[in-house]
Each structure stands twice: as structure tokens, then as C-alpha cells.
Scaffold this motif. Structure first.
Motif, short mmCIF file in Angstrom:
data_model
loop_
_atom_site.label_atom_id
_atom_site.label_comp_id
_atom_site.label_asym_id
_atom_site.label_seq_id
_atom_site.Cartn_x
_atom_site.Cartn_y
_atom_site.Cartn_z
N LEU A 19 33.31 -0.24 -17.17
CA LEU A 19 33.55 0.99 -16.41
C LEU A 19 32.41 1.98 -16.64
CD1 LEU A 19 35.97 1.50 -14.60
CD2 LEU A 19 36.88 3.04 -16.36
N LEU A 20 32.00 2.07 -17.91
CA LEU A 20 30.89 2.94 -18.29
C LEU A 20 29.63 2.57 -17.51
CD1 LEU A 20 31.49 5.05 -20.48
CD2 LEU A 20 30.05 3.73 -22.04
N HIS A 21 29.39 1.24 -17.39
CA HIS A 21 28.23 0.73 -16.68
C HIS A 21 28.30 1.12 -15.21
CE1 HIS A 21 24.88 -2.04 -15.94
NE2 HIS A 21 25.49 -2.32 -14.81
N LEU A 22 29.50 1.02 -14.66
CA LEU A 22 29.65 1.33 -13.24
C LEU A 22 29.41 2.82 -12.97
CD1 LEU A 22 32.77 -0.82 -12.25
CD2 LEU A 22 30.38 -1.20 -11.62
N GLN A 23 29.67 3.64 -14.03
CA GLN A 23 29.46 5.08 -13.85
C GLN A 23 27.99 5.46 -13.99
OE1 GLN A 23 32.26 6.28 -16.75
NE2 GLN A 23 33.95 6.48 -15.29
N GLY A 24 27.14 4.50 -14.36
CA GLY A 24 25.72 4.80 -14.38
C GLY A 24 25.03 4.49 -15.69
N ASP A 25 25.77 4.50 -16.83
CA ASP A 25 25.15 4.13 -18.09
C ASP A 25 25.04 2.63 -18.15
OD1 ASP A 25 25.39 6.79 -18.63
OD2 ASP A 25 27.33 6.55 -19.63
N SER A 26 23.86 2.15 -18.51
CA SER A 26 23.70 0.71 -18.59
C SER A 26 24.30 0.19 -19.88
CB SER A 26 22.20 0.37 -18.53
OG SER A 26 22.03 -1.01 -18.54
N THR A 27 25.27 -0.74 -19.79
CA THR A 27 25.83 -1.37 -20.99
C THR A 27 25.67 -2.88 -20.88
OG1 THR A 27 28.03 -1.69 -20.06
CG2 THR A 27 27.61 0.43 -21.13
N ALA A 28 25.64 -3.54 -22.04
CA ALA A 28 25.46 -5.00 -22.06
C ALA A 28 26.60 -5.69 -21.34
CB ALA A 28 25.38 -5.50 -23.50
#
Lengths: 335, 270
Positions: free
Chosen positions: A42-51
């Protein structure tokens, strides 16, 4: 039994197949060697790149998408070929079309000198198409010989072409440098391990026109399955339908094989399942085979990715292990 | 209403090099309500019918449908005038009666194939005509031989052709079912389709046909009303001499029965 089938309208069946397919597309990315947390995604979808987000969106999702399109294309092609050859066991693999396409694709990869890339289209696909066309012409001329050809001789011819292509590929592999050999070997077993959105696009270059062509002839397939002469009497241009089915099946098979290698049995088993569930009307069978074939191959690939994780087995092995016995069962039941 | 006729002009056809050939100098089909084509095996009955349906193309001569040349027409436009029922072949899948009847609407439908009210009426009328309305949701495998044949005829009727070409519609049926199929065809309304059918059963043909065409070895041996075609002389020419021609007890049309012993032996004994 038949009354049960006719009481449910066709579009309800298609909707059920579609929901199944969507469910697989949404759920399967969460399953794999690496456990993903949905918060990270979810964090990735919000713009922060996560593994976790990268694994889901850049690795698993395109891979599942590719499995769905490949499985769908093979199943739909199988359904069309079964009518064309009036043989319920026909499919790209049992007719040797996958084998022919594989020789072509293999040759295309073998000689980098003839490698051309035009955007998502590359010469490997072109060679796969040539190989598929060659194999198909061979089986078709065999099937057209009057009188002597039965269901089983045709399959024997097709499977022989598959075996011979395997032999030719092994011969070619003999001359390949050991470092290329590993990737060729994996590709021959059929699978989706080196995958990104690039492959999805390149699958669609030949695959989409092929599938649209086959899908546009759903009604004509009903007539052809009933009786070729009756179809002529009803005003179906049988020769044209046969020609276009050849082109469509060749395009779709070449696209699948050049991306995922020869994957057997999906194209034969899935149309059977679909016809048993939702009846024989090809306006339902073709989209149904696409959706269910996609679902099943994605699940097979899901099993292939996880069953002895972190090692991945090619999906083609899973489909062969499941599909082979089903093929034998159908072969025995026919007599 | 003007009738569309099929007109053969100096037609010849052959399948291969074994010497067999069909040769028809001149023939017009579609004037009579029921035309039956009879003749021994290999006389060219089915070939003639397939040529008329445009499924085979003649090697020489021309076939016209109305004013148009048959080979130049699309399958679709042929199918709007001519309904063709081939010899029964086992279907790949077990379709229902309704679905098969619906297939007959193909030449009248658009590319998408959605059914219009006209289509539905034609399908309903066709099912009623063959008395299969109650059985319309049955798959073919759940029908008797006679019912299956009626379902196929419904598909041709739904096509609403002006001319129906039926290849052996009574083959392998019991005699009462065969007669029922012939009665059904004879019962088509006056403005319904004209029928040309191929059959092995000379007696049924003689009973129902307005016109009988006798083929022998690829040639027309006789052509006319049954009473003129079925004569002892012609039967001897085409089928050999071990047959008797007698009158049908009810209608008086000639019918053919086999002798018990060969004619020559009989002569020797007496």
C-alpha cells in the motif's frame, strides 16, 4: 442434465469465468517464495518505493498476467482447432504446432545474426510463426488425405511432429555454448521465469490479432462442428473459415511459444471442461476457454513457483503432469 | 410468386481417374412440389444434388440459379434461396434441437448473429412444422432416428429457402418413420419450399413424388411422373431383371418388389 444447462443464460457463465479469472489475478500475486505485507505494498502504491511493492507490481503481476494470456490463448486456440480437425483431442501441442513453433523460435534465438527487433516484435516471433505454419500445413495435408485418417492417426502424426521437433531442438542445442544451454533448457520446459511487462506486450503483438480472428468466427465454429456440408448449406464460407482459423491459430501459438516455450495440454483440457460446464455454443466456449485457460495456467504457474520454494519449476511440467493423465482418460473414453 | 429454378446446362463432373463421370445435358429442378432422384448405388444421385447446391463445382458446363451463375455466388446468397441437407454425419458436439434450428437462420443474420423477431418466428414455425416444439431443448443424442431427421429438416425450414435439396432424408429409418418424414415433406404448404430429394427407396419416392428422375451410371435414364418412369423395361435396365413392378394397392402408382429367385433360374425350372 441438459435442461439444467439451457436454463442458465450464456452470459452468466461468462461472468462466472471472468470473476474466477479476476480473483486469480488479484490473489495470486500475494503468494510466493517471498511473503509480502499488504501495508508495504500500500505504501508503494502511495508513491514510496518499497521492496514488497516492487516484487508485487514488477515481478509477480506481469508474470501472472503473462500466464493468464498464454493459458487463455492456448485454450482458445485448442477449442478452435478441435472444431477445425473435428477431433476433440486436438490442440497446439498434440497437433505438433507448438513443436514447429518451438523449432522456429529456437532457431531464431540460436543465430543472433538474424535477430531483428522492431519495438515489441522480434525475429524470434517471426521464426516461431514460420515453424507453426510449417507444422500446421504438414498436419493439415495429412488430415486431408481421403479415407484413411482416423482421429487417432491424426494425433499420432501430431505427437510425432512434436517428438521430432524435440529431437531437432536437442540437436541444435548440442552445438550451443554451455552458457546459453541453461536458458534454452528452461524455455523448452515451458515457463514464465524471466518476465516483465515487455514480454506481456510482445506476447500481444501476434497473440491479440490471432485471438480476435478466432473469436470472430465463434458462430461459424458451431456450424462446422455440427457438419461441414450442413455449414455450407447454411451459407458458411467453410474454406475461408478454415484458412482464417489456420492464420489465427498459428499467430496465437507462435506468440505463446516464443515467450513461454511449448506448454502442453492446457489447450486440450480446458475446452473440455468449459463445454462440460456451459454447453457447446462456441460463442460461450471461446471466451470461456480464454478465461478458464488463463485462470488454470496462472494457478499451475503459482504451484510451480511455490511447491518447492524458493526453487521454481517450469509451469509446463505442472501442466504435463496434470494434463497427461486427463489426455489418456479422454483418449480411452472415446472408444 | 416466381420460383427460382436450378438450371443445368451441359454439366459434366468426375471425382478422379477411375472413369466414373456424371453427364447431364440439360436439367431443370424446382418446378414440381416434390422431385425424387433415385437410382442404384454409384449412379450419381448425391453428386447431382451437391452440384445443384453449389457444394461441388462442375468441370464443364454451367449451373444457373435463377438468372445468376451458381459458381459466382457467395455461399450466403445461395443459402438464402437453397436449403441443403446432407447425408447424416455424427456431429462433433451434442447440440440441442433448438440450437440446430437456430443455425438455419445464419444466411439471414448479421455478423453478430443476434436473433430478430423474424428469426424467432421462423424458428418457431419450423419447429412446429416438424412437430418438434416440445422436444426443442433435447440434445440430439436423446432423440430417435426419426426425430433426429425431423430436427435437421427443421433447420433447413428455418432457413426459409425456396428450394430444399435433401440427401437421403429417410436413410436407415424404419419404414413407418421413413413414411412419416415423406408425409411431412408432402405436407409443406403450397407457398412453402419446393423439394428435391435423393432416396434409395423407389417405392416411397413413387408414392410421394410429382416427378421422378432415375439416374444410372452418371446419366439420366428417365425423367417424368412416377407412373411413366417405373416401368418393367427401365427397372430391368437399371437394376437388373430380378424385380417385379406392381401397382400400389391404395394409390395405384407402380412399386417395385424383388423376385425370390433369379429370373433365369425360374425360366429353367419351368
Amino acid at each position: 442434465m441438459h435442461s439444467k444447462r439451457t436454463s442458465i443464460p450464456a452470459h452468466v457463465f461468462i461472468l462466472i469465468y471472468l470473476l474466477l479469472c479476476i480473483a486469480v489475478l488479484l490473489l495470486l500475486p500475494w503468494i510466493g517464495a517471498e511473503k509480502l505485507s499488504w501495508e508495504q505494498v500500500l505504501l508503494h502504491l502511495q508513491g514510496d518505493s518499497t521492496a514488497d511493492g516492487l516484487i508485487l507490481l514488477r515481478q509477480r503481476l506481469p508474470r501472472i498476467l503473462l500466464a493468464i494470456i498464454t493459458g487463455g490463448a492456448l485454450a482458445m486456440t485448442g477449442a478452435a482447432l478441435q472444431v477445425l480437425f473435428r477431433n476433440p483431442l486436438a490442440e497446439p501441442w498434440t497437433l505438433g504446432i507448438s513443436g514447429g513453433a518451438a523449432i522456429g523460435a529456437f532457431a531464431g534465438q540460436l543465430f543472433p545474426a538474424i535477430n531483428i527487433n522492431l519495438g515489441p516484435f522480434n525475429s524470434v516471433q517471426g521464426f516461431a510463426l514460420l515453424g507453426a505454419a510449417g507444422a500446421m500445413l504438414l498436419v493439415w495435408s495429412f488430415a486431408q488425405r481421403p479415407g484413411t485418417i482416423t482421429t487417432h492417426t491424426l494425433l499420432l502424426a501430431g505427437v510425432t511432429i512434436s517428438i521430432v521437433s524435440g529431437g531437432i531442438m536437442m540437436l541444435m542445442a548440442y552445438f550451443v555454448s554451455p552458457f546459453q544451454l541453461v536458458s534454452f533448457h528452461r524455455w523448452m520446459m515451458g515457463g514464465f521465469d524471466v518476465i516483465g511487462y515487455r514480454e506481456v506486450v510482445s506476447l500481444l503483438v501476434l497473440g491479440l490479432p490471432g485471438l480476435l480472428l478466432l473469436g470472430s468466427m465463434a458462430r461459424e465454429y458451431n456450424h462446422l462442428a455440427f457438419s461441414e456440408e450442413m455449414a455450407l448449406g447454411h451459407g458458411v464460407d467453410v474454406a475461408r473459415v478454415q484458412k482464417l482459423t489456420f492464420i489465427g491459430a498459428g499467430l496465437a501459438t507462435a506468440a505463446c511459444v516464443s515467450v513461454a516455450g511449448p506448454i502442453g495440454f492446457i489447450g486440450m483440457v480446458v475446452p473440455h471442461i468449459v463445454r462440460n460446464i456451459s454447453g457447446y455454443d462456441y460463442r460461450v466456449v471461446l471466451p470461456g476457454a480464454f478465461l478458464l485457460g488463463g485462470t488454470l495456467l496462472a494457478v499451475c504457474d503459482g504451484i510451480a513457483r511455490t511447491v518447492i520454494a524458493p526453487t521454481e519449476i517450469p509451469a509446463g511440467i505442472i501442466t504435463a503432469i496434470i494434463g497427461g493423465p486427463v489426455f489418456l482418460y479422454l483418449l480411452a473414453r472415446k472408444d | 410468386m416466381t420460383r427460382t429454378l436450378i438450371h443445368f446446362n451441359r454439366i459434366c463432373f468426375t471425382y478422379g481417374e477411375n472413369g466414373w463421370n456424371l453427364s447431364i445435358p440439360e436439367l431443370e429442378l424446382g418446378n414440381e412440389r416434390i422431385t425424387c432422384i433415385v437410382g442404384p448405388n454409384g449412379s450419381g444421385k448425391s453428386t447431382l444434388l451437391r452440384l445443384a447446391a453449389g457444394i461441388l463445382t462442375p468441370l464443364g458446363g454451367s449451373i444457373r440459379l435463377g438468372d445468376a451463375l451458381l459458381p459466382g455466388m457467395s455461399r450466403r446468397s445461395i443459402a438464402r434461396c437453397i436449403g441443403f441437407l446432407p447425408q447424416e454425419t455424427p456431429p462433433l458436439f451434442d447440440y440441442t434441437v433448438k440450437m440446430i434450428t437456430t443455425m438455419g437462420r445464419y444466411p439471414h443474420s448479421s455478423w453478430v448473429g443476434t436473433l430478430t423477431d423474424t428469426d424467432r418466428q421462423a424458428i418457431c414455425a419450423a419447429l412446429n412444422a416438424v412437430d418438434m416444439h416440445e422436444l426443442q431443448n433435447r440434445p440430439l443424442s436423446h432423440l430417435s432416428g426419426g426425430e433426429r431427421r425431423r430436427a435437421m429438416i427443421a433447420a433447413v425450414l428455418a432457413q426459409q429457402p425456396q428450394l430444399m435439396l435433401l440427401d437421403e432424408p429417410t436413410a436407415s429409418l424404419d419404414i413407418h418413420h421413413a413414411a412419416a418424414v415423406m408425409r411431412l415433406i408432402a405436407g409443406f404448404e403450397n407457398n412453402g419450399p419446393r423439394v428435391v430429394l435423393v432416396t434409395h427407396d423407389i417405392n416411397l419416392a413413387a408414392l410421394f413424388a410429382d416427378r421422378l428422375i432415375m439416374l444410372h451410371a452418371g446419366r439420366i435414364a428417365a425423367d417424368g411422373p412416377p407412373a411413366e418412369v417405373i416401368t418393367p423395361e427401365l427397372m430391368e435396365q437399371t437394376y437388373g431383371e430380378d424385380l417385379l413392378v406392381r401397382a400400389h394397392p391404395e394409390s395405384g402408382v407402380p412399386m417395385v418388389v424383388a423376385r425370390r429367385a433369379e429370373k433365369r433360374q425360374e425360366g429353367n425350372q419351368s
